[in-house]
Design an enzyme around this catalytic site. Structure first.
Site, short mmCIF file in Angstrom:
data_model
loop_
_atom_site.label_atom_id
_atom_site.label_comp_id
_atom_site.label_asym_id
_atom_site.label_seq_id
_atom_site.Cartn_x
_atom_site.Cartn_y
_atom_site.Cartn_z
N THR A 78 4.41 -54.70 -21.21
CA THR A 78 3.45 -54.88 -22.32
C THR A 78 2.20 -54.04 -22.04
O THR A 78 1.52 -53.60 -22.96
CB THR A 78 3.01 -56.35 -22.49
N ASP A 86 -1.75 -46.61 -13.92
CA ASP A 86 -2.03 -47.10 -12.56
C ASP A 86 -3.36 -46.60 -11.98
O ASP A 86 -3.85 -47.15 -11.00
CB ASP A 86 -0.91 -46.67 -11.60
N ALA A 95 -10.48 -64.26 -12.39
CA ALA A 95 -9.40 -64.82 -11.57
C ALA A 95 -9.96 -65.46 -10.30
O ALA A 95 -10.86 -64.91 -9.67
CB ALA A 95 -8.42 -63.71 -11.21
N ARG A 122 -3.50 -76.43 -15.40
CA ARG A 122 -2.38 -75.77 -14.70
C ARG A 122 -2.85 -74.55 -13.91
O ARG A 122 -3.85 -73.92 -14.24
CB ARG A 122 -1.36 -75.27 -15.72
O1 F6P Z 1 3.53 -45.78 -13.13
C1 F6P Z 1 3.43 -46.59 -14.25
C2 F6P Z 1 4.26 -47.82 -14.10
O2 F6P Z 1 4.15 -48.59 -15.28
C3 F6P Z 1 3.96 -48.68 -12.88
O3 F6P Z 1 2.84 -49.50 -13.03
C4 F6P Z 1 5.25 -49.45 -12.73
O4 F6P Z 1 5.43 -49.86 -11.39
C5 F6P Z 1 6.28 -48.44 -13.13
O5 F6P Z 1 5.63 -47.48 -13.95
C6 F6P Z 1 7.44 -49.01 -13.90
O6 F6P Z 1 8.33 -47.98 -14.12
P1 F6P Z 1 9.53 -48.06 -15.14
O7 F6P Z 1 8.98 -48.00 -16.53
O8 F6P Z 1 10.35 -46.87 -14.81
O9 F6P Z 1 10.21 -49.37 -14.90
#
Ligand code: F6P
Length: 324
Positions: free
Chosen positions: A254, A130, A189, A165
């Site tokens: 992914t 993130d 985008a 699309r």
């Molecule tokens: O913090 C990393 C992250 O992949 C975020 O982008 C996402 O919101 C979250 O973890 C998903 O968490 P989990 O793997 O617990 O569903």
């Protein structure tokens, strides 16, 4: 205090490059004559007393692997004081003189509590796709994740263009838009929807309806904004307002896997090396951050601040010009 035995763990959500960081910690530790112990599954391994010795050979052939050989996880029990007290006693019993914690905001919060309450010296290494940790402009895994998302967008653009699309592509990032902004710009985008700069659905519909070089397809990048799957709802509302159809592709986990990019391997290796060197130099309660492309020793972030988020509009404005 001489540092003779260190413990390393990976915590929170895994991110590509964590293995390169573990490898660097292990090899640097041994280089300086230390014993290195791995703790399995993040802080849960301290609770379960699940430790393994890590020799230089233990980390052979892992630099190119995604995930983490130590396993990771979010351990809510570690936020209970009595559990941390037990873990601290266990760390003492094992004669561990220093720790390297590789993880994100939640992991650093746990690390800060352990260290404040009399735990061993701790140095953090920011690991998260993130890029949302204060005091650092980079977190391990961010580059691989944005390239994974970009490759997906490129593929989607091919079919979007063939079929005229519209697509909404949802990317991770929790409450921060760093991932969405970068892949949106690099993927061309037409619109990037970010948690930091929300746009009303009517404004969004207006934007999409505006004539653009007779183009019949579009890619809209949507940051998950801590509501995974929200792009489905946005697509439904947009369909009603613009009388067009939208396909949705949620990239989800992914983006967390895959072989780490060169940048992630290199930065993780540097951070791992410097984490151990700083423990040797007597540092604690800090993390190895990145500031203007240089590594910098930083305080562990104040957990009350929440995640780091986008504050500048500059790149969003740039994208609007480029996609007009
Ligand atoms: O913090 C990393 C992250 O992949 C975020 O982008 C996402 O919101 C979250 O973890 C998903 O968490 P989990 O793997 O617990 O569903």
């Amino acid at each position: 205090m001489a540092i003779k035995k260190i413990l390393v763990l990976t915590s929170g959500g895994d991110s590509p490059g964590m293995n390169a960081a573990i490898r660097a910690v292990v090899r640097t530790g041994h280089h300086f004559g230390m014993e290195v112990i791995g703790c399995k599954s993040g802080f849960q391994g301290l609770i379960d007393q699940n430790l393994i010795p890590l020799e230089p050979d233990s980390v052979a052939n892992c630099i190119q692997m995604g995930g983490t050989i130590l396993k990771a996880g979010r351990c809510l029990d570690f936020f209970k004081k009595e559990i941390r007290d037990q873990c601290r006693a266990f760390i003492k019993q094992k004669q561990i003189d220093g720790m390297v914690v590789i993880g994100g905001n939640g992991s650093f919060k746990g690390a800060a509590l352990l260290s404040e309450e009399g735990g061993p010296p701790i140095i953090g290494i920011p690991g998260s796709i993130d890029n949302d940790i204060h005091h650092t402009e980079y977190t391990i895994g961010f580059d691989t994740a944005r390239n994974t998302a970009l490759a997906a967008i490129d593929n989607i653009r091919d079919t979007a263009s063939s079929h005229d699309r519209n697509f909404l592509v949802e990317v991770m990032g929790r409450n921060s838009g760093f991932l969405a902004l970068d892949v949106g710009i690099a993927g061309g985008a037409e619109v990037i929807i970010l948690p930091e700069f929300p746009i009303s659905i009517d404004k969004l519909a207006e934007k999409i309806k505006a004539p653009r070089r007779h183009k019949q397809s579009s890619i809209i990048v949507v940051a998950e904004a801590d509501q995974p799957g929200r792009s489905v709802q946005i697509a439904e509302t947009l369909s009603r307002l613009t009388e067009a159809q939208y396909r949705v592709c949620i990239l989800g986990h992914t983006q967390r896997g895959g072989s780490p990019s060169l940048l992630d391997r290199k930065i993780a290796s540097m951070m791992g090396y410097h984490a151990v060197k700083n423990l040797l130099d007597g540092e604690s309660h800090k993390m190895i951050g990145m500031y203007q492309n240089n590594l910098a020793l930083q305080p562990l972030p104040d957990p009350t601040l929440g995640p780091r988020i986008l504050t500048e509009r500059e790149l969003i404005d740039l994208n609007e010009v480029l996609c007009s």
